[in-house]
Motif scaffolding. Structure first.
Motif, short mmCIF file in Angstrom:
data_model
loop_
_atom_site.label_atom_id
_atom_site.label_comp_id
_atom_site.label_asym_id
_atom_site.label_seq_id
_atom_site.Cartn_x
_atom_site.Cartn_y
_atom_site.Cartn_z
N UNK A 69 41.58 24.45 36.31
CA UNK A 69 42.18 25.79 36.31
C UNK A 69 41.14 26.83 35.88
N UNK A 70 40.32 26.48 34.90
CA UNK A 70 39.24 27.39 34.48
C UNK A 70 38.31 27.67 35.65
N UNK A 71 37.99 26.65 36.42
CA UNK A 71 37.13 26.83 37.59
C UNK A 71 37.79 27.77 38.60
N UNK A 72 39.08 27.55 38.86
CA UNK A 72 39.81 28.40 39.81
C UNK A 72 39.80 29.85 39.34
N UNK A 73 40.16 30.06 38.06
CA UNK A 73 40.18 31.41 37.50
C UNK A 73 38.82 32.08 37.62
N UNK A 74 37.80 31.38 37.21
CA UNK A 74 36.45 31.94 37.25
C UNK A 74 36.05 32.29 38.68
N UNK A 75 36.30 31.38 39.60
CA UNK A 75 35.92 31.60 41.00
C UNK A 75 36.65 32.80 41.59
N UNK A 76 37.96 32.84 41.42
CA UNK A 76 38.74 33.92 42.02
C UNK A 76 38.44 35.27 41.37
N UNK A 77 38.42 35.31 40.04
CA UNK A 77 38.28 36.61 39.39
C UNK A 77 36.85 37.16 39.43
N UNK A 78 35.88 36.30 39.59
CA UNK A 78 34.52 36.80 39.82
C UNK A 78 34.50 37.61 41.11
N UNK A 79 35.11 37.07 42.16
CA UNK A 79 35.13 37.76 43.45
C UNK A 79 36.06 38.99 43.40
N UNK A 80 37.24 38.84 42.82
CA UNK A 80 38.19 39.96 42.74
C UNK A 80 37.59 41.13 41.96
N UNK B 66 35.63 51.08 47.31
CA UNK B 66 36.39 52.24 46.81
C UNK B 66 37.76 52.36 47.47
N UNK B 67 37.88 51.90 48.70
CA UNK B 67 39.13 52.04 49.44
C UNK B 67 40.16 51.03 48.92
N UNK B 68 41.27 51.54 48.37
CA UNK B 68 42.29 50.68 47.77
C UNK B 68 42.88 49.67 48.73
N UNK B 69 43.20 50.11 49.96
CA UNK B 69 43.81 49.19 50.92
C UNK B 69 42.81 48.12 51.36
N UNK B 70 41.55 48.50 51.46
CA UNK B 70 40.51 47.52 51.80
C UNK B 70 40.36 46.51 50.66
N UNK B 71 40.48 46.97 49.41
CA UNK B 71 40.44 46.06 48.26
C UNK B 71 41.55 45.01 48.39
N UNK B 72 42.75 45.47 48.73
CA UNK B 72 43.89 44.55 48.87
C UNK B 72 43.59 43.51 49.95
N UNK B 73 43.10 43.98 51.08
CA UNK B 73 42.80 43.07 52.18
C UNK B 73 41.75 42.04 51.76
N UNK B 74 40.70 42.49 51.10
CA UNK B 74 39.64 41.57 50.67
C UNK B 74 40.12 40.57 49.62
N UNK B 75 40.99 41.00 48.72
CA UNK B 75 41.56 40.07 47.73
C UNK B 75 42.41 39.01 48.43
N UNK B 76 43.22 39.45 49.39
CA UNK B 76 44.06 38.48 50.12
C UNK B 76 43.20 37.48 50.89
N UNK B 77 42.16 37.95 51.56
CA UNK B 77 41.26 37.05 52.28
C UNK B 77 40.59 36.08 51.31
N UNK B 78 40.22 36.58 50.13
CA UNK B 78 39.62 35.73 49.10
C UNK B 78 40.58 34.60 48.70
N UNK B 79 41.85 34.95 48.48
CA UNK B 79 42.84 33.94 48.08
C UNK B 79 43.01 32.87 49.16
#
Length: 192
Positions: free
Chosen positions: A60-71, A79-92
């Motif tokens: 779980x620590x690995x998952x958290x670190x991996x995801x939140x480093x990218x997020x 800067x674009x909020x909607x683009x941030x959302x899209x990139x977070x979803x693609x990351x997940x």
């Protein structure tokens, strides 16, 4: 495993668990099975981790670190909020695609017979992801992408439910149903 250094041994144990979790049959990971795969005794495993729950904590620590480093990087670079959302979803979704065994941890499938604290920790991780999505949606609203009264909480909930659903479908299909299949069309529906 005997020639590896202590830190390397812990990593090897965690990698082996993640690999075992990639089995489409979804068999329960026992310390006996893990020890057999590593060609060590169960006692050798407990020299590195106090319990099996502690092994899952490491995953779980690995998952958290991996995801939140990218997020966090997305938030800093985009800067674009909607683009941030899209990139977070693609990351997940891409994380699941690349880490099949860990996806079983994310959906709780691998934690069914483990300490309830582990599922609570996954729930907290998902709450943090949802909070990041809300923040990005708030930015999008201030940028005029959504109406000022847009319900960012409901929107973030739909997004996290989509990710969970895609992860679940991926695991339950024996890792055949790609989490990113049809993403461009799905994003058009999820964006607004």
């Amino acid at each position: 495993m005997s020639t590896a250094k202590p830190g390397e041994k812990k990593l090897l144990i965690l990698q082996t668990i993640a690999h075992l979790l990639e089995s489409p049959s979804g068999e329960k990971i026992t310390t006996a099975l893990l020890a057999k795969k590593l060609s060590v005794s169960e006692a050798a495993l407990y020299r590195h981790f106090a319990s099996k729950a502690q092994m899952y904590d490491g995953l779980i620590e690995f998952i958290e670190s991996s995801l939140f480093t990218v997020i966090n990087q997305i938030g800093a670079d985009e800067d674009n909020g909607l683009k941030q959302v899209e990139l977070v979803m693609v990351t997940l979704l891409a994380f699941a695609q690349k880490n099949r065994g860990l996806t079983r941890v994310l959906i709780g499938d691998a934690l069914v017979h483990e300490h309830p604290r582990l599922q609570a920790r996954i729930n907290q991780l998902l709450d943090r992801v949802e909070a990041s999505l809300k923040q990005s949606l708030r930015i999008a609203a201030t940028q005029g992408t959504h109406a000022e009264h847009h319900d960012v909480a409901a929107h973030a909930d739909v997004l996290i439910c989509h990710a969970l659903g895609r992860w679940h479908r991926f695991v339950k299909s024996g890792f055949k149903e790609d989490p990113l299949s049809a993403w461009p069309a799905q994003w058009q529906l999820l964006a607004h």
